[in-house]
Design a protein around this motif. Structure first.
Motif, short mmCIF file in Angstrom:
data_model
loop_
_atom_site.label_atom_id
_atom_site.label_comp_id
_atom_site.label_asym_id
_atom_site.label_seq_id
_atom_site.Cartn_x
_atom_site.Cartn_y
_atom_site.Cartn_z
N ILE A 96 0.83 -1.20 0.00
CA ILE A 96 0.00 0.00 0.00
C ILE A 96 0.87 1.25 0.00
CG2 ILE A 96 -1.76 1.30 1.24
CD1 ILE A 96 -2.78 -1.30 0.02
N ALA A 97 1.86 1.28 0.90
CA ALA A 97 2.74 2.44 0.98
C ALA A 97 3.54 2.62 -0.30
CB ALA A 97 3.67 2.32 2.19
N MET A 98 4.07 1.52 -0.84
CA MET A 98 4.89 1.63 -2.04
C MET A 98 4.06 2.05 -3.26
SD MET A 98 8.01 1.32 -1.31
CE MET A 98 8.57 1.35 -3.01
N GLY A 99 2.80 1.57 -3.30
CA GLY A 99 1.93 2.01 -4.39
C GLY A 99 1.71 3.51 -4.35
N ALA A 100 1.58 4.06 -3.12
CA ALA A 100 1.42 5.51 -2.98
C ALA A 100 2.71 6.24 -3.30
CB ALA A 100 0.95 5.84 -1.57
N HIS B 259 -5.28 4.77 -4.47
CA HIS B 259 -6.22 5.19 -3.42
C HIS B 259 -7.25 4.10 -3.15
CE1 HIS B 259 -8.81 7.57 -0.92
NE2 HIS B 259 -9.82 7.44 -1.78
N ARG B 260 -7.72 3.44 -4.19
CA ARG B 260 -8.70 2.37 -3.99
C ARG B 260 -8.09 1.25 -3.15
NH1 ARG B 260 -10.39 -2.44 -6.40
NH2 ARG B 260 -12.65 -2.78 -6.32
N SER B 261 -6.85 0.90 -3.42
CA SER B 261 -6.19 -0.16 -2.65
C SER B 261 -6.04 0.24 -1.19
CB SER B 261 -4.82 -0.46 -3.25
OG SER B 261 -4.94 -0.93 -4.58
N ALA B 262 -5.64 1.48 -0.94
CA ALA B 262 -5.47 1.95 0.44
C ALA B 262 -6.81 2.03 1.16
CB ALA B 262 -4.79 3.31 0.44
N LYS B 263 -7.85 2.42 0.44
CA LYS B 263 -9.18 2.51 1.05
C LYS B 263 -9.71 1.13 1.41
CE LYS B 263 -13.68 4.68 0.30
NZ LYS B 263 -14.51 5.50 -0.65
N LEU B 264 -9.52 0.16 0.54
CA LEU B 264 -9.97 -1.21 0.83
C LEU B 264 -9.21 -1.80 2.02
CD1 LEU B 264 -10.36 -2.67 -2.79
CD2 LEU B 264 -12.19 -2.07 -1.17
#
Length: 390
Positions: free
Chosen positions: A205-209, A380-385
């Motif tokens: 999640i962090a790396m995706g952001a 954002h969708r991944s972090a929200k899920l």
């Protein structure tokens, strides 16, 4: 620390980031002089930017993590010193190979300094003012776009490209002195290590952001790396007109940096990031339609710069919210992602230049911006899920 002492530290860090920003991006105005002096193509000269970016991306998180238990003043001074050595080596480089090596050394020093400076500023700021304080530290990088990059380009065309590197090396010495006299001894925070770096890298999640930074800025550098030859060929611009264009871009960068801090605090990171990438999608294709009247070009460059340089405060606020315990490591990785984007963007821009010519750079940049839009929506969708963003 008192409020006055904190402001003094932040001003010092911003001034040093001005020097680093000038050293990093001064090559934007040096592409033609360097390519002529070293007998390489324009796309070959563009590797002076690309190798800096690759080196920064590799060394920044490693060096920040490896020095995580050392006092912040020492790390900041060491980073500025290494940066100065690299700039001196670039000024003395007898060949393209030596120039690329020197740029790599300078990038390693910058990769130590800038993330640590941002982490220090974040720790000194109240939560409700974090966006504005982070924008203040990054202000030095944006101010380099106003004064440093255009001045370096003018100096290169007038006195030779090596003189521009000598100027940055001299300013780095001043930066070391400022750090050593203005940043207090014993300034330290929660220590970080290489194991912290590994933990963040394994956090999808962090790396995706974090990698969104590379996507957003990469699209800009498809075009920005080659802006000087583009304007030379399509608008007939010489030294003074190119310098003026870089000044206009720099003024937009300063205003964008200030606007970005306000937007991050008042609109939230997601709305800010979506608005900015949409703006890039609308503006960058227009550069494939040159020539325009000079006033229209300057307005376009100004708007494009504001949209690009409003990005960083919102992105940093987002990352600090995702991983507050590993602030130094996350910010180092974010700084590395800046230069991953720079490297990918300048390399892709060189490919577009070789395959389709200068006129295609705006279209190529807009394709990269479309990927950036896809990236932020997915991230954002991944972090929200995962329950880590609302």
């Amino acid at each position: 620390m008192t409020d006055g002492a904190s402001r003094s530290v932040i001003a010092t860090l911003s001034a040093c980031n001005f020097v680093i920003g000038m050293g990093a991006f001064v090559v934007i105005g040096l592409i033609d002089p360097m390519s002529e002096a070293l007998s390489v193509s324009r796309s070959g000269a563009g590797w002076v930017m690309t190798i800096y970016a690759i080196s920064y991306a590799i060394f920044s998180p490693l060096l920040v993590s490896a020095t995580g238990r050392i006092g912040r003043r020492r790390v900041l001074a060491l980073g500025m010193a290494l940066f100065g050595v690299g700039m001196t080596g670039a000024a003395l480089a007898p060949s393209m190979g030596w120039l690329l090596l020197a740029r790599g050394v300078a990038a390693a020093g910058a990769g130590m300094f800038t993330p640590v400076s941002v982490a220090v500023a974040a720790a000194l700021a109240a939560p409700e003012e974090r966006g504005r304080v982070l924008a203040a530290v990054v202000f030095g990088l944006t101010l380099a776009q106003v004064a440093g990059v255009p001045a370096g380009g003018w100096i290169a065309f007038t006195f030779g490209w090596r003189v521009a590197f000598w100027l940055v090396a001299a300013l780095a010495v001043v930066g070391i002195a400022l750090v050593w006299t203005r940043v207090p001894r014993g300034l330290s925070f929660a220590p970080v290590s290489l194991s912290d770096l590994g933990r963040v890298i394994r956090d999808g999640i962090a790396m995706g952001a974090i990698l969104y930074t590379a996507s957003f800025l990469g699209s800009i550098f498809v075009l920005y790396t080659y802006i000087a030859p583009l304007l030379s060929e399509t608008m007939g611009f010489g030294r003074d007109a190119i310098t003026l264009t870089l000044v206009v871009f720099g003024v937009g960068a300063v205003l964008g940096n200030l606007l970005g801090g306000w937007m991050a605090d008042n609109l939230g990171f997601l709305r800010t990031l979506l608005l900015l990438v949409a703006g890039q999608l609308l503006t960058m294709p227009l550069f494939s339609g040159l020539p325009y009247p000079v006033w229209a070009l300057m307005a376009l460059v100004f708007l494009w710069s504001i949209l690009g340089w409003s990005f960083m405060a919102a992105q940093q606020v987002r990352l600090l919210g995702l991983a507050p315990e590993e602030a130094s490591v996350v910010l180092a990785l974010n700084a590395a992602a800046i230069y991953v984007g720079t490297a990918c963007g300048s390399a892709f821009g060189g490919l577009v230049l070789d395959m389709a010519g200068l006129d295609a750079l705006g279209i190529g940049a807009s394709v990269a911006a479309l990927w950036a839009l896809t990236h932020i929506l997915w991230s954002h969708r991944s972090a929200k899920l995962a329950g880590r963003e609302s």
